[in-house]
Write an enzyme that holds these catalytic residues in place. Structure first.
Site, short mmCIF file in Angstrom:
data_model
loop_
_atom_site.label_atom_id
_atom_site.label_comp_id
_atom_site.label_asym_id
_atom_site.label_seq_id
_atom_site.Cartn_x
_atom_site.Cartn_y
_atom_site.Cartn_z
N ASN A 1 1.57 2.99 -2.61
CA ASN A 1 0.88 3.92 -3.54
C ASN A 1 -0.37 4.50 -2.89
O ASN A 1 -0.68 5.68 -3.08
CB ASN A 1 0.55 3.22 -4.85
N GLY B 1 0.78 -1.24 0.00
CA GLY B 1 0.00 0.00 0.00
C GLY B 1 0.81 1.28 0.00
O GLY B 1 0.32 2.32 0.44
N ASP C 1 -3.41 -4.03 -19.17
CA ASP C 1 -2.50 -2.89 -19.35
C ASP C 1 -2.61 -2.26 -20.74
O ASP C 1 -1.62 -1.76 -21.28
CB ASP C 1 -1.04 -3.30 -19.07
N GLU D 1 6.15 6.25 -9.51
CA GLU D 1 4.79 5.86 -9.12
C GLU D 1 4.15 6.82 -8.11
O GLU D 1 3.01 7.25 -8.29
CB GLU D 1 4.80 4.45 -8.51
N HIS E 1 1.03 1.01 -13.24
CA HIS E 1 1.83 -0.15 -13.66
C HIS E 1 3.31 0.25 -13.60
O HIS E 1 3.68 1.32 -14.11
CB HIS E 1 1.44 -0.60 -15.07
C1 GAR Z 1 3.50 -1.22 -7.31
O1 GAR Z 1 4.82 -1.23 -7.76
C2 GAR Z 1 2.53 -1.21 -8.48
O2 GAR Z 1 2.99 -0.45 -9.55
C3 GAR Z 1 2.49 -2.68 -8.82
O3 GAR Z 1 2.44 -3.34 -7.58
C4 GAR Z 1 3.16 -2.54 -6.61
C5 GAR Z 1 2.28 -2.35 -5.39
O4 GAR Z 1 2.99 -1.72 -4.35
N1 GAR Z 1 1.37 -2.99 -9.65
C6 GAR Z 1 1.40 -3.89 -10.64
O5 GAR Z 1 2.38 -4.55 -10.90
C7 GAR Z 1 0.11 -4.02 -11.43
N2 GAR Z 1 0.33 -4.74 -12.64
P1 GAR Z 1 2.23 -0.98 -3.16
O6 GAR Z 1 1.21 -1.98 -2.57
O7 GAR Z 1 3.31 -0.66 -2.18
O8 GAR Z 1 1.55 0.25 -3.70
#
Ligand code: GAR
EC number: 2.1.2.2
Length: 212
Positions: free
Chosen positions: A14, A12, A151, A181, A110
């Site tokens: 993001n 989490g 995507d 991100e 992504h």
């Molecule tokens: C992030 O790097 C996001 O971009 C990726 O999962 C991670 C989640 O991290 N998403 C994907 O790969 C979707 N295809 P977070 O839970 O710390 O935000």
């Protein structure tokens, strides 16, 4: 005020970037109304609750089949009645009915520069492993609308990040999060919340900021 539902599966970070950006005014005209995780142990749920945001878990594991899960999932989302749905590291396939009902109102982050290293099988650390294995010198992240493909939806924002000598997938993943991100996801939400994003012929147009 844009009502945001954030869908999560893991740490989490993001989600945290969005919450912080709303708090510090980087994102305006928006509020995180609710968080849904498919994983009851996701730290993202703790982040949401610590922030006073309504958070619940809906897992495919708790239903006899995918169809029943999809139904309940859509019911839960509709009950929140979000203006936009943000996939912030959400690793469950979005049901087609939800995509149709929330057309151009679901966005995803992504961790690559789409169309590189995306599509089925490319998620999380796997993206960074593939980028290092290919030897690319520039990676990055993309925020896009979600359509029926994986995507493939209209791209809202992208940001490039340089690969450095000695990078491991974990080091690269962290740099892409920090430099790309956590910046472009809140930025995309702010643009949408302020009526500056239009989709025309499957492409995103960012409108100029209105003079105040
Ligand atoms: C992030 O790097 C996001 O971009 C990726 O999962 C991670 C989640 O991290 N998403 C994907 O790969 C979707 N295809 P977070 O839970 O710390 O935000």
């Amino acid at each position: 005020m844009l009502k945001i539902l954030v869908l999560v599966s893991g740490g989490g970070t993001n989600l945290q970037a969005i919450l912080d950006a709303v708090d510090d005014g980087t994102v305006t005209n928006a509020e995180v109304a609710a968080v849904i995780s498919n994983n009851k142990n996701a730290y993202a749920l703790t982040r949401a609750r610590d922030h006073g945001v309504d958070a619940q878990c809906i897992s495919p594991k708790d239903f006899p089949d995918r169809e029943t899960f999809n139904e309940k999932f859509l019911e839960a989302v509709d009950a929140i009645a979000p203006d936009i749905i943000v996939l912030a590291g959400f690793l469950v396939v979005i049901p087609a009915e939800m995509i149709a009902r929330y057309r151009n109102r679901i966005i995803n982050i992504h961790p690559s520069l789409i169309p590189a290293f995306c599509g089925t099988g490319y998620y999380g650390l796997k993206v960074h492993e593939a980028a290092l294995a290919r030897g690319v010198k520039v990676v990055g992240a993309t925020v896009h609308f979600v359509d029926e493909g994986t995507d493939t939806g209209p791209i809202i924002l992208q940001k490039a990040v340089e690969v450095q000598e000695g990078d491991t997938p974990e080091i690269l993943q962290r740099r892409v999060m920090e430099q790309a991100e956590w910046k472009i996801l809140p930025r995309a939400i702010d643009l949408i919340a302020n009526g500056r994003v239009a989709v025309e012929e499957n492409k995103v147009k960012i409108k100029e900021e209105e003079q105040r």
